[in-house]
Design a protein around this motif. Structure first.
Motif, short mmCIF file in Angstrom:
data_model
loop_
_atom_site.label_atom_id
_atom_site.label_comp_id
_atom_site.label_asym_id
_atom_site.label_seq_id
_atom_site.Cartn_x
_atom_site.Cartn_y
_atom_site.Cartn_z
N UNK A 236 1.04 -1.24 -0.16
CA UNK A 236 0.14 0.33 -0.24
C UNK A 236 0.49 1.64 -0.17
N UNK A 237 2.50 1.16 0.21
CA UNK A 237 3.19 2.17 0.16
C UNK A 237 3.57 2.84 -1.32
N UNK A 238 3.07 1.03 -1.71
CA UNK A 238 4.33 1.38 -3.25
C UNK A 238 4.16 2.89 -3.86
N UNK A 239 4.93 3.21 -4.72
CA UNK A 239 4.49 4.97 -5.26
C UNK A 239 3.93 4.37 -6.44
N UNK A 240 3.69 3.21 -6.81
CA UNK A 240 2.42 3.00 -8.14
C UNK A 240 1.19 3.08 -7.90
N UNK A 241 0.29 3.96 -8.12
CA UNK A 241 -1.27 3.75 -7.58
C UNK A 241 -1.80 2.18 -7.90
N UNK A 247 -3.90 -3.60 -4.34
CA UNK A 247 -3.66 -4.35 -3.10
C UNK A 247 -4.35 -4.49 -2.10
N UNK A 248 -5.28 -3.04 -1.94
CA UNK A 248 -6.40 -2.63 -1.04
C UNK A 248 -7.47 -3.90 -1.74
N UNK A 249 -7.79 -3.35 -2.90
CA UNK A 249 -9.05 -3.89 -2.96
C UNK A 249 -9.09 -5.54 -2.96
N UNK A 250 -7.18 -6.56 -2.92
CA UNK A 250 -7.19 -7.90 -2.92
C UNK A 250 -7.37 -8.26 -1.50
N UNK A 251 -6.83 -7.45 -0.38
CA UNK A 251 -6.52 -7.26 0.45
C UNK A 251 -8.18 -7.43 1.26
N UNK A 252 -9.40 -6.56 0.76
CA UNK A 252 -10.29 -6.36 1.36
C UNK A 252 -10.70 -7.51 1.22
N UNK A 253 -10.62 -8.15 -0.11
CA UNK A 253 -11.99 -9.07 -0.62
C UNK A 253 -11.00 -10.50 0.74
N UNK A 254 -9.78 -10.37 0.57
CA UNK A 254 -9.32 -11.74 1.79
C UNK A 254 -10.00 -11.80 3.17
N UNK A 255 -9.86 -9.91 3.84
CA UNK A 255 -10.04 -9.84 5.04
C UNK A 255 -11.93 -10.35 5.24
N UNK A 256 -12.12 -9.93 3.97
CA UNK A 256 -13.73 -10.00 3.86
C UNK A 256 -14.04 -11.26 4.29
N UNK A 257 -13.75 -12.10 3.65
CA UNK A 257 -13.87 -13.28 3.87
C UNK A 257 -13.55 -14.10 5.62
N UNK A 289 -3.94 4.17 6.77
CA UNK A 289 -4.55 4.64 6.64
C UNK A 289 -5.10 6.21 5.84
N UNK A 290 -4.14 6.63 7.32
CA UNK A 290 -3.89 8.29 6.39
C UNK A 290 -4.21 8.91 5.74
N UNK A 291 -2.43 8.01 5.37
CA UNK A 291 -2.37 8.07 3.76
C UNK A 291 -2.93 7.33 2.16
N UNK A 292 -4.46 6.51 2.89
CA UNK A 292 -5.10 5.76 1.80
C UNK A 292 -6.22 6.82 1.77
N UNK A 293 -6.84 7.50 2.56
CA UNK A 293 -7.51 8.94 2.42
C UNK A 293 -7.70 10.19 1.93
N UNK A 294 -5.78 9.94 1.31
CA UNK A 294 -5.75 11.12 0.81
C UNK A 294 -5.46 10.50 -0.62
N UNK A 295 -5.19 9.37 -0.44
CA UNK A 295 -4.45 8.74 -2.25
C UNK A 295 -5.61 8.99 -3.01
N UNK A 296 -5.10 9.06 -4.62
CA UNK A 296 -6.06 9.08 -5.97
C UNK A 296 -6.97 8.35 -5.47
N UNK A 297 -8.43 8.61 -6.16
CA UNK A 297 -9.20 7.88 -6.67
C UNK A 297 -9.14 6.36 -6.85
#
Length: 474
Positions: A236-241, A247-257, A289-297
């Motif tokens: 999530x700290x990658x320089x590539x958007x 990675x955030x999407x896959x993390x969410x999918x796994x965690x929700x399972x 999370x602070x960085x995630x909430x300020x990130x690009x859409x």
């Protein structure tokens, strides 16, 4: 048993060299005899050139289309033996839709075919683990501007075929494979490769396929929690958007399972998986999370969705959000024109209002009531119904706090704070009356309770409330 070398010498002496034409045009008995020859002779290096020249692989896969179970089983064993000549043959089989064929035949009950399929899948499991471990080591040892060995790239392409096929994926995954895969994710971001984008694409295709398979994830839950999820958080700290988003999407999918399966995760429960998830969220995710909430859409949207879901399961999350000043961030989003004003953020604010860890004076100071009526009024005007329920729940919660304080300690500072902060509700009675007539019973019921509390609390300061003609509708 006939030795492969002996059989090959006999076939050669009889001028019976394999030909793909036999597979394409032969009768059923002829096809079965041909695949038996390959089964016994495939490990012999001498036939390698003829296999490539005669394009045997496409015909071998095609021969399974309308064949007997014996024919299909022998074809699978032929693939098994061909793979020992080099994994490029397995790659060629995958490129010719071997995995698609196996998916279609996975429900077959014939004993001989099932045994042949199990043999092939065991080999595929070894290949998958070996290919990923080799990739991890190559990535960890890669130098700047270097390309991965061609064989490594080809082998990973085989693994992508395997793990994006459900029936194969569940047979070839292992704890060791997840550990090596996590090392790949950790190393690929640091490696300056000429083929870095392609390598990432293949790795993410593998992880995304795994993230959608509840059976695989639950089976390997401990190693997923301790190895794979931390690797995704680190990216999530990658320089590539694009990398951060995937990675955030896959993390969410796994965690929700996990958090939606009470056999795997119980909030506050014991056990390595539940404890590991709690520690992972508080210790590794929330600091990002602070960085995630300020990130690009659309990263903030997914971040809010994640926070809202885990706050519902882990009460300590709201306390941590307050400690990290993220309550202020969410309230800044709670604006009519803000791009991050969405249902996930409204539900998260509801949890903050309900939480004992967030001081009530703070939510009022952050403009809760004015923001609430601005958003709810607009949602009603434009019929954005998804906002009705969470906004009404916020309204009912703060009105209930005011009524409770009035009953328990009418002269206390707490009562005066709630009463004064919620005075604007008196001017919004019409909005709540109209929502009380909504056809959705859940919306109408909550709005009606709000109306009753508004009249009960503020009829003295807003005399018009007691004589409102609209109350007759209620």
């Amino acid at each position: 048993l006939v030795q492969p070398s002996f059989l090959y010498s006999q076939l050669t002496a009889l001028r019976m060299r394999p030909s793909s034409a036999q597979l394409a045009r032969g009768e059923r008995e002829e096809q079965e005899i041909f695949t038996t020859r390959h089964l016994d002779a495939a490990s012999v290096r001498k036939i390698q050139d003829s296999l490539e020249r005669d394009a045997v692989v496409p015909q071998l896969i095609a021969s399974m289309e309308h064949a007997t179970n014996v024919m299909r089983g022998k074809a699978l064993l032929s693939v098994f033996m061909l793979s020992f000549l080099g994994l490029r043959f397995l790659h060629a089989c995958c490129e010719n839709k071997l995995c698609v064929m196996l998916e279609r035949l996975s429900k077959e009950k014939d004993e001989y075919f099932v045994r042949c399929l199990e043999t092939l899948l065991k080999m595929m499991a070894v290949v998958a683990s070996a290919a990923i471990s080799t990739l991890a080591l190559d990535l960890e040892n890669a130098s700047t501007s270097q390309s991965l060995p061609a064989i490594t790239t080809e082998n990973i392409a085989v693994v992508v075929h395997m793990l994006t096929t459900t029936s194969i994926r569940q047979s070839v995954t292992s704890n060791a494979m997840f550990e090596w895969l996590s090392r790949c994710l950790a190393a690929v971001e640091q490696a300056s490769l000429l083929t870095q984008d392609d390598t990432k694409r293949n790795l993410f295709a593998i992880v995304e396929a795994l993230s959608q398979d509840a059976v695989v994830l639950v089976t390997h839950a401990p190693v997923v929690v301790t190895a794979l999820l931390p690797a995704l958080i680190a990216l999530l700290a990658s320089a590539n958007g694009d990398t951060r988003f995937l990675c955030l999407k896959m993390f969410i999918d796994i965690l929700f399972h996990f958090i939606n399966d009470r056999d795997v995760y119980k909030p506050g429960g014991a056990g390595p998986v539940a404890t590991g998830i709690d520690n992972l969220i508080v210790g590794q995710l929330l600091p990002q999370c602070e960085r995630l909430l300020q990130d690009e859409d659309p990263i903030p949207l997914y971040g809010l969705k994640l926070l809202n879901s885990i706050a519902a399961e882990i009460p300590a999350v709201v306390r941590e959000l307050h400690a990290r000043q993220l309550v202020h961030r969410c309230f800044r989003f709670f604006e009519l024109e803000h791009r991050n004003n969405n249902v996930h953020n409204v539900r998260l604010i509801l949890k903050m209002v309900e939480s004992q860890h967030v001081p009530k004076p703070l939510v009022y100071e952050l403009g809760l009531i004015g923001k609430l009526h601005s958003v709810l009024g607009y949602a009603f005007e434009k019929n954005v119904e998804s906002f009705f329920e969470p906004c009404l729940d916020i309204a009912h919660t703060v009105l209930y706090y005011t009524a409770q304080a009035a009953q328990q300690a009418p002269n206390s500072e707490d009562h005066h704070m709630h009463y004064n902060a919620n005075l604007p509700f008196g001017d919004q009675l019409g909005l709540y009356l109209q929502l009380a007539l909504h056809p959705d019973l859940g919306v109408a019921d909550t709005a009606a309770h709000c109306v009753l509390l508004i009249v009960q609390l503020y009829s003295a300061s807003h005399a018009v409330l007691a004589h409102s003609q609209s109350l007759g509708h209620l």
